[in-house]
Scaffold this motif. Sequence first.
Motif, PDB file in Angstrom:
ATOM      1  N   ALA A 134      -3.366 -11.339  -5.967  1.00 44.87           N
ATOM      2  CA  ALA A 134      -3.002 -12.365  -5.059  1.00 44.87           C
ATOM      3  C   ALA A 134      -1.499 -11.719  -4.544  1.00 44.87           C
ATOM      4  O   ALA A 134      -1.055 -12.120  -3.205  1.00 44.87           O
ATOM      5  CB  ALA A 134      -2.587 -13.596  -6.170  1.00 44.87           C
ATOM      6  N   LYS A 135      -0.769 -11.109  -5.363  1.00 47.84           N
ATOM      7  CA  LYS A 135       0.373 -10.310  -4.873  1.00 47.84           C
ATOM      8  C   LYS A 135      -0.163  -9.448  -3.588  1.00 47.84           C
ATOM      9  O   LYS A 135       0.739  -9.634  -2.459  1.00 47.84           O
ATOM     10  CB  LYS A 135       0.978  -9.497  -5.920  1.00 47.84           C
ATOM     11  CG  LYS A 135       2.251  -8.825  -5.480  1.00 47.84           C
ATOM     12  CD  LYS A 135       2.867  -8.184  -6.821  1.00 47.84           C
ATOM     13  CE  LYS A 135       4.158  -7.602  -6.516  1.00 47.84           C
ATOM     14  NZ  LYS A 135       4.314  -6.385  -5.429  1.00 47.84           N
ATOM     15  N   ILE A 136      -0.967  -8.798  -3.866  1.00 48.90           N
ATOM     16  CA  ILE A 136      -1.210  -7.898  -2.734  1.00 48.90           C
ATOM     17  C   ILE A 136      -1.795  -8.646  -1.329  1.00 48.90           C
ATOM     18  O   ILE A 136      -1.234  -8.191  -0.389  1.00 48.90           O
ATOM     19  CB  ILE A 136      -2.533  -6.865  -3.127  1.00 48.90           C
ATOM     20  CG1 ILE A 136      -1.977  -5.959  -4.331  1.00 48.90           C
ATOM     21  CG2 ILE A 136      -2.928  -5.924  -2.081  1.00 48.90           C
ATOM     22  CD1 ILE A 136      -3.081  -5.128  -5.032  1.00 48.90           C
ATOM     23  N   ALA A 137      -2.666  -9.409  -1.713  1.00 45.38           N
ATOM     24  CA  ALA A 137      -3.008 -10.181  -0.509  1.00 45.38           C
ATOM     25  C   ALA A 137      -1.965 -10.883   0.268  1.00 45.38           C
ATOM     26  O   ALA A 137      -1.837 -11.303   1.498  1.00 45.38           O
ATOM     27  CB  ALA A 137      -4.224 -11.273  -0.796  1.00 45.38           C
ATOM     28  N   THR A 138      -1.109 -11.600  -0.650  1.00 42.16           N
ATOM     29  CA  THR A 138      -0.023 -12.420   0.053  1.00 42.16           C
ATOM     30  C   THR A 138       1.248 -11.646   0.667  1.00 42.16           C
ATOM     31  O   THR A 138       1.787 -12.059   1.591  1.00 42.16           O
ATOM     32  CB  THR A 138       0.607 -13.392  -0.742  1.00 42.16           C
ATOM     33  OG1 THR A 138       0.982 -12.768  -2.075  1.00 42.16           O
ATOM     34  CG2 THR A 138      -0.573 -14.545  -1.343  1.00 42.16           C
ATOM     35  N   ASP A 139       1.183 -10.249   0.273  1.00 41.94           N
ATOM     36  CA  ASP A 139       2.222  -9.445   0.767  1.00 41.94           C
ATOM     37  C   ASP A 139       1.669  -9.018   2.108  1.00 41.94           C
ATOM     38  O   ASP A 139       2.261  -8.885   2.900  1.00 41.94           O
ATOM     39  CB  ASP A 139       2.581  -8.152  -0.211  1.00 41.94           C
ATOM     40  CG  ASP A 139       3.605  -8.630  -1.411  1.00 41.94           C
ATOM     41  OD1 ASP A 139       4.008  -9.523  -1.338  1.00 41.94           O
ATOM     42  OD2 ASP A 139       3.453  -7.692  -2.363  1.00 41.94           O
ATOM     43  N   LEU A 140       0.328  -8.855   2.210  1.00 40.70           N
ATOM     44  CA  LEU A 140      -0.250  -8.427   3.485  1.00 40.70           C
ATOM     45  C   LEU A 140      -0.156  -9.514   4.460  1.00 40.70           C
ATOM     46  O   LEU A 140       0.155  -9.436   5.742  1.00 40.70           O
ATOM     47  CB  LEU A 140      -1.612  -8.312   3.340  1.00 40.70           C
ATOM     48  CG  LEU A 140      -2.117  -6.851   2.606  1.00 40.70           C
ATOM     49  CD1 LEU A 140      -3.577  -6.693   2.185  1.00 40.70           C
ATOM     50  CD2 LEU A 140      -1.684  -5.708   3.225  1.00 40.70           C
ATOM     51  N   ILE A 141      -0.201 -10.945   4.017  1.00 39.64           N
ATOM     52  CA  ILE A 141      -0.116 -12.078   4.925  1.00 39.64           C
ATOM     53  C   ILE A 141       1.525 -12.067   5.228  1.00 39.64           C
ATOM     54  O   ILE A 141       1.779 -12.336   6.480  1.00 39.64           O
ATOM     55  CB  ILE A 141      -0.443 -13.326   4.165  1.00 39.64           C
ATOM     56  CG1 ILE A 141      -1.863 -13.121   3.982  1.00 39.64           C
ATOM     57  CG2 ILE A 141       0.154 -14.559   4.898  1.00 39.64           C
ATOM     58  CD1 ILE A 141      -2.470 -14.593   2.794  1.00 39.64           C
ATOM     59  N   ASP A 142       2.300 -11.708   4.274  1.00 38.33           N
ATOM     60  CA  ASP A 142       3.661 -11.904   4.817  1.00 38.33           C
ATOM     61  C   ASP A 142       4.281 -10.761   5.702  1.00 38.33           C
ATOM     62  O   ASP A 142       5.125 -10.838   6.496  1.00 38.33           O
ATOM     63  CB  ASP A 142       4.682 -11.737   3.258  1.00 38.33           C
ATOM     64  CG  ASP A 142       5.977 -11.979   3.464  1.00 38.33           C
ATOM     65  OD1 ASP A 142       6.190 -13.140   4.340  1.00 38.33           O
ATOM     66  OD2 ASP A 142       6.976 -11.693   2.781  1.00 38.33           O
ATOM     67  N   SER A 143       3.541  -9.702   5.534  1.00 39.84           N
ATOM     68  CA  SER A 143       3.898  -8.549   6.504  1.00 39.84           C
ATOM     69  C   SER A 143       3.399  -8.660   7.806  1.00 39.84           C
ATOM     70  O   SER A 143       3.826  -7.961   8.712  1.00 39.84           O
ATOM     71  CB  SER A 143       3.532  -7.196   5.968  1.00 39.84           C
ATOM     72  OG  SER A 143       2.066  -7.177   5.913  1.00 39.84           O
TER      73      SER A 143
END
Length: 500
Positions: free
Chosen positions: A491-500
Amino acid sequence: MKKTAAIIGAGIAGIASAVRLANQGYDVHVFEANSYPGGKLSSFEVKGYRFDAGPSLFTMPHLVDELFRLSGKDPQAYFDYIRLDEVCRYFWDDGVRLTAQADRQAFAREMEEKLGEPAAHVLAYLQDSAVKYNVTEKLFLHRSLHKLGTYFNRDAFKGYANMHRLDAFTTMNRANERRFQQPRVVQLFNRYATYNGSDPYQTPATMNIIPHLEYNIGAFFPKKGMVDITESLVKLAEDLGVKFYFNTKVAKIETSENRVTGLTFEPTADRSGRRSSFLAPRSFDIVVSNMDVVNTFRKLLPDAKQPERILRQPKSSSALIFYWGVKKSFSELGLHNILFSNDYRAEFEHLFHQKTMYSDPTVYLNITSKHKPDDAPDGGENWFILVNAPNNEGQDWEALIAQSRKDVMKKVSKTLGVNIADHIECEEILDPRSIESKTSSSQGALYGNSSNNRFAAFLRHANFSREFKNLYFVGGSVHPGGGIPLAILSAKIATDLIDS
């Protein structure tokens, strides 16, 4: 207006994604086919006995705490846990018993006293496990393996300098046989392959990072049971404005050109048979699937390009679980207990090659009433018994379950010196078929793709879609893998990608 995000599935990775996206300013909607959140991380009660349905070991609690702190909340206001003084109790059929203390020095001394393995060997092994973890953590566990930037940063270059420490070109069993003199010690550490549904005689020795989580970081117990991880994070998400829709099954992910446009739904019956109202199709700015990646593509994206090389990878093992309400207390048992098979290699040969159950299985026995007495009536214990099982490929499960039940009872009765059948007050069973139907896990596999080859980490699906710019994936079937900590990290990896 806020951007909208849809999450398919209220498993632990879906809930963690909801929390992170709410903190990023999204209007978040979580759609769950079941009537309850958590997926495998749920619970139920029978005749006064409460059972955590799925995961029973809690490690890396800081990953849960991080979600509360990210939200500006005090973790203890929602969720509380203790660090265990002992990790596990081990039993062999010839009467040898060992209690693995959380204190590494005490654990190593007992390994020397009970099993004849020099304490120095054990301590060196745990130190090497820590080194392996430190090499892999920032490179493989906190970043997408499918983005070029992952391989060109300070952490990556530091990792490259220590890649030889990972033992990626030998198996877990071979590495453990080199390190230890005693076969029982090799067996004890080989069992950590099962933490991601692998075979220690095939999976790379890199997986020897897993003992680090228990012995160097610690094993923990949520004071209200494992299900409190789910319930506390759902409450946090709701406090952040996340909306959950239960008994709501997604029928299809709608797409247009290179974007996901929204979701369509089908009605689902709850446990009482009541039908949920049919939701009209809805559009969203982003969609995150916490559903098994195989079923996400096969069922929800049938017209999309199917990543066959990944979807057809061999799957991890599954489990056969007996939930027994036992009207007797056993002082020789702890929270976590392992009753070992006499022929570990034969057990895994049956699991991964013959696709069946072995007649002398290793039995994992979890009893939460040891730390949470109200999980069982006075004088009783709530037994969660798990034996490794092959994933579902159409076996005769009724016959396998019946025989395995006899094998488990025989082993437990011999170990404890009682006929355990006389003390079972109630029983529920979870098998690979029901795991598949309840959690949409392809073939009932607990951890998605198997990790039985050195390239397994690169054969999990990315946390994003290459075809659709606003579609993301989380959960145990995608990078970085299965289990509570890795699901939360997905979840951290995916949402960091969304945020970036």
